[in-house]
Scaffold this motif. Structure first.
Motif, PDB file in Angstrom:
ATOM      1  N   PRO A  65       0.833  -1.211   0.000  1.00 45.36           N
ATOM      2  CA  PRO A  65       0.000   0.000   0.000  1.00 45.36           C
ATOM      3  C   PRO A  65       0.865   1.258   0.000  1.00 45.36           C
ATOM      4  CG  PRO A  65      -0.489  -1.394   1.910  1.00 45.36           C
ATOM      5  CD  PRO A  65       0.664  -1.983   1.225  1.00 45.36           C
ATOM      6  N   ASN A  66       0.451   2.239  -0.771  1.00 43.42           N
ATOM      7  CA  ASN A  66       1.134   3.524  -0.814  1.00 43.42           C
ATOM      8  C   ASN A  66       0.432   4.533   0.093  1.00 43.42           C
ATOM      9  OD1 ASN A  66       3.240   5.107  -1.943  1.00 43.42           O
ATOM     10  ND2 ASN A  66       1.718   6.152  -3.196  1.00 43.42           N
ATOM     11  N   GLU A  67      -0.830   4.277   0.363  1.00 42.25           N
ATOM     12  CA  GLU A  67      -1.676   5.113   1.211  1.00 42.25           C
ATOM     13  C   GLU A  67      -2.822   4.229   1.678  1.00 42.25           C
ATOM     14  OE1 GLU A  67      -3.526   8.231  -1.132  1.00 42.25           O
ATOM     15  OE2 GLU A  67      -3.655   6.902  -2.859  1.00 42.25           O
ATOM     16  N   ASP A  68      -3.778   4.785   2.426  1.00 36.57           N
ATOM     17  CA  ASP A  68      -4.933   3.988   2.820  1.00 36.57           C
ATOM     18  C   ASP A  68      -5.487   3.312   1.575  1.00 36.57           C
ATOM     19  OD1 ASP A  68      -4.585   4.861   5.395  1.00 36.57           O
ATOM     20  OD2 ASP A  68      -6.398   6.091   5.447  1.00 36.57           O
ATOM     21  N   LEU A  69      -5.821   2.037   1.715  1.00 36.01           N
ATOM     22  CA  LEU A  69      -6.183   1.229   0.563  1.00 36.01           C
ATOM     23  C   LEU A  69      -7.434   0.421   0.879  1.00 36.01           C
ATOM     24  CD1 LEU A  69      -5.183   0.220  -2.249  1.00 36.01           C
ATOM     25  CD2 LEU A  69      -3.933  -1.565  -1.005  1.00 36.01           C
ATOM     26  N   ASP A  70      -8.461   0.592   0.068  1.00 39.12           N
ATOM     27  CA  ASP A  70      -9.704  -0.166   0.217  1.00 39.12           C
ATOM     28  C   ASP A  70      -9.818  -1.100  -0.978  1.00 39.12           C
ATOM     29  OD1 ASP A  70     -12.163  -1.146   0.977  1.00 39.12           O
ATOM     30  OD2 ASP A  70     -13.223   0.768   0.790  1.00 39.12           O
ATOM     31  N   LEU A  71      -9.815  -2.408  -0.700  1.00 41.52           N
ATOM     32  CA  LEU A  71      -9.849  -3.416  -1.749  1.00 41.52           C
ATOM     33  C   LEU A  71     -11.224  -4.050  -1.863  1.00 41.52           C
ATOM     34  CD1 LEU A  71      -6.484  -5.179  -0.861  1.00 41.52           C
ATOM     35  CD2 LEU A  71      -6.888  -3.516  -2.693  1.00 41.52           C
ATOM     36  N   GLU A  72     -11.578  -4.444  -3.069  1.00 38.63           N
ATOM     37  CA  GLU A  72     -12.856  -5.114  -3.329  1.00 38.63           C
ATOM     38  C   GLU A  72     -12.686  -6.612  -3.073  1.00 38.63           C
ATOM     39  OE1 GLU A  72     -16.665  -5.234  -3.829  1.00 38.63           O
ATOM     40  OE2 GLU A  72     -15.700  -3.329  -4.254  1.00 38.63           O
ATOM     41  N   LEU A  73     -12.377  -6.956  -1.826  1.00 38.95           N
ATOM     42  CA  LEU A  73     -12.238  -8.345  -1.396  1.00 38.95           C
ATOM     43  C   LEU A  73     -13.184  -8.578  -0.233  1.00 38.95           C
ATOM     44  CD1 LEU A  73      -8.339  -8.767  -1.361  1.00 38.95           C
ATOM     45  CD2 LEU A  73      -9.941  -9.798  -2.986  1.00 38.95           C
ATOM     46  N   SER A  74     -13.694  -9.774  -0.140  1.00 35.40           N
ATOM     47  CA  SER A  74     -14.611 -10.117   0.940  1.00 35.40           C
ATOM     48  C   SER A  74     -13.857 -10.319   2.248  1.00 35.40           C
ATOM     49  CB  SER A  74     -15.374 -11.396   0.590  1.00 35.40           C
ATOM     50  OG  SER A  74     -16.139 -11.831   1.692  1.00 35.40           O
ATOM     51  N   SER A  75     -14.488  -9.932   3.336  1.00 37.40           N
ATOM     52  CA  SER A  75     -13.909 -10.163   4.655  1.00 37.40           C
ATOM     53  C   SER A  75     -14.395 -11.484   5.258  1.00 37.40           C
ATOM     54  CB  SER A  75     -14.244  -9.002   5.599  1.00 37.40           C
ATOM     55  OG  SER A  75     -15.646  -8.901   5.768  1.00 37.40           O
ATOM     56  N   ASP A  76     -15.225 -12.220   4.525  1.00 38.74           N
ATOM     57  CA  ASP A  76     -15.740 -13.502   5.023  1.00 38.74           C
ATOM     58  C   ASP A  76     -14.582 -14.453   5.315  1.00 38.74           C
ATOM     59  OD1 ASP A  76     -18.303 -12.583   4.728  1.00 38.74           O
ATOM     60  OD2 ASP A  76     -18.712 -13.674   2.878  1.00 38.74           O
ATOM     61  N   GLY A  77     -14.495 -14.906   6.553  1.00 40.78           N
ATOM     62  CA  GLY A  77     -13.454 -15.836   6.962  1.00 40.78           C
ATOM     63  C   GLY A  77     -12.123 -15.193   7.306  1.00 40.78           C
ATOM     64  N   ALA A  78     -12.003 -13.894   7.049  1.00 36.01           N
ATOM     65  CA  ALA A  78     -10.735 -13.198   7.321  1.00 36.01           C
ATOM     66  C   ALA A  78     -10.576 -12.944   8.817  1.00 36.01           C
ATOM     67  CB  ALA A  78     -10.677 -11.876   6.559  1.00 36.01           C
TER      68      ALA A  78
END
Length: 113
Positions: free
Chosen positions: A89-102
């Motif tokens: 990450p170069n800065e705050d980063l919001d990814l289109e990944l599910s948090s299910d099971g994370a």
């Protein structure tokens, strides 16, 4: 002649989010590792193959923020995509990944009453 003191510049550590939910505060000591390795440590479900920016299997949509590549990717990417296998990450980063099971951090809720 007056000498000025050196100016210290502090860069805020980026926060990595999954669809708006905070996953982790990026530790600069983690820079020896890729975003993919850290996501896998946190049990985020993400498919990968080569880990060198060649195949594009881990291609991930960026909702906001930006990354810096430690190895320049060879796979073609859209402007809103990254290859976690070869970036940080170069800065705050919001990814289109599910948090299910994370392994997400605990959410603290205050009880007023």
């Amino acid at each position: 002649m007056k000498m000025s003191s050196p100016t210290l510049i502090f860069k805020k550590r980026p926060i990595v989010y999954l669809q708006g939910e905070p996953l982790l505060l990026w530790n600069w000591q983690q820079e020896q590792r890729t975003l993919l390795e850290i996501l896998e440590d946190k049990k985020v479900r993400i498919f990968s193959e080569c880990r060198s920016g060649f195949c594009g299997a881990c291609r991930t949509k960026i909702r906001s923020g930006s990354v810096r590549y430690v190895t320049e990717p060879l796979a073609a990417l859209a402007a809103d995509e990254c290859l976690p296998c070869c970036c940080v990450p170069n800065e705050d980063l919001d990814l289109e990944l599910s948090s299910d099971g994370a392994n997400m951090p605990p959410v603290y809720q205050h009880s007023y009453g």
